[in-house]
Write a protein that holds these residues in place. Sequence first.
Motif, short mmCIF file in Angstrom:
data_model
loop_
_atom_site.label_atom_id
_atom_site.label_comp_id
_atom_site.label_asym_id
_atom_site.label_seq_id
_atom_site.Cartn_x
_atom_site.Cartn_y
_atom_site.Cartn_z
N LEU A 187 51.31 24.85 136.52
CA LEU A 187 49.85 24.90 136.33
C LEU A 187 49.50 26.09 135.44
N PHE A 188 50.04 27.26 135.82
CA PHE A 188 49.78 28.48 135.06
C PHE A 188 50.24 28.35 133.61
N ARG A 189 51.46 27.90 133.40
CA ARG A 189 52.00 27.82 132.05
C ARG A 189 51.23 26.83 131.16
N THR A 190 50.84 25.72 131.74
CA THR A 190 50.09 24.72 130.97
C THR A 190 48.72 25.25 130.60
N LEU A 191 48.05 25.90 131.54
CA LEU A 191 46.73 26.47 131.25
C LEU A 191 46.84 27.58 130.20
N ALA A 192 47.84 28.43 130.34
CA ALA A 192 48.03 29.52 129.36
C ALA A 192 48.33 28.94 127.98
N TYR A 193 49.16 27.91 127.92
CA TYR A 193 49.47 27.28 126.64
C TYR A 193 48.20 26.71 126.00
#
Length: 87
Positions: free
Chosen positions: A52-58
């Motif tokens: 979730l975090f990585r996708t949002l940051a991307y």
Amino acid sequence: MPRVGIRPALPDVKSIDAEIARLRDLSVGELRARWRTMFKRRAPAQLPRHLLFRTLAYRLQAELFGDLGRDAMDVLDRSTSPAAAGE
């Protein structure tokens, strides 16, 4: 009169860094709420916190700096998974 070119503003790297730092401190529920705001749909139920975090940051970075080009996306679409590549 000479023409003056106006370039687009440079991305605000400090603000994107701060926003990603804020994402790091969010709970799973808060990340899911942020996902819903950003993507206008619920996050997949099976998606763990780190994804979730990585996708949002991307997505934040892609909106500011630009997403992958069509050619790069085509290469990724044609590639096999790391597990399949090792077989």
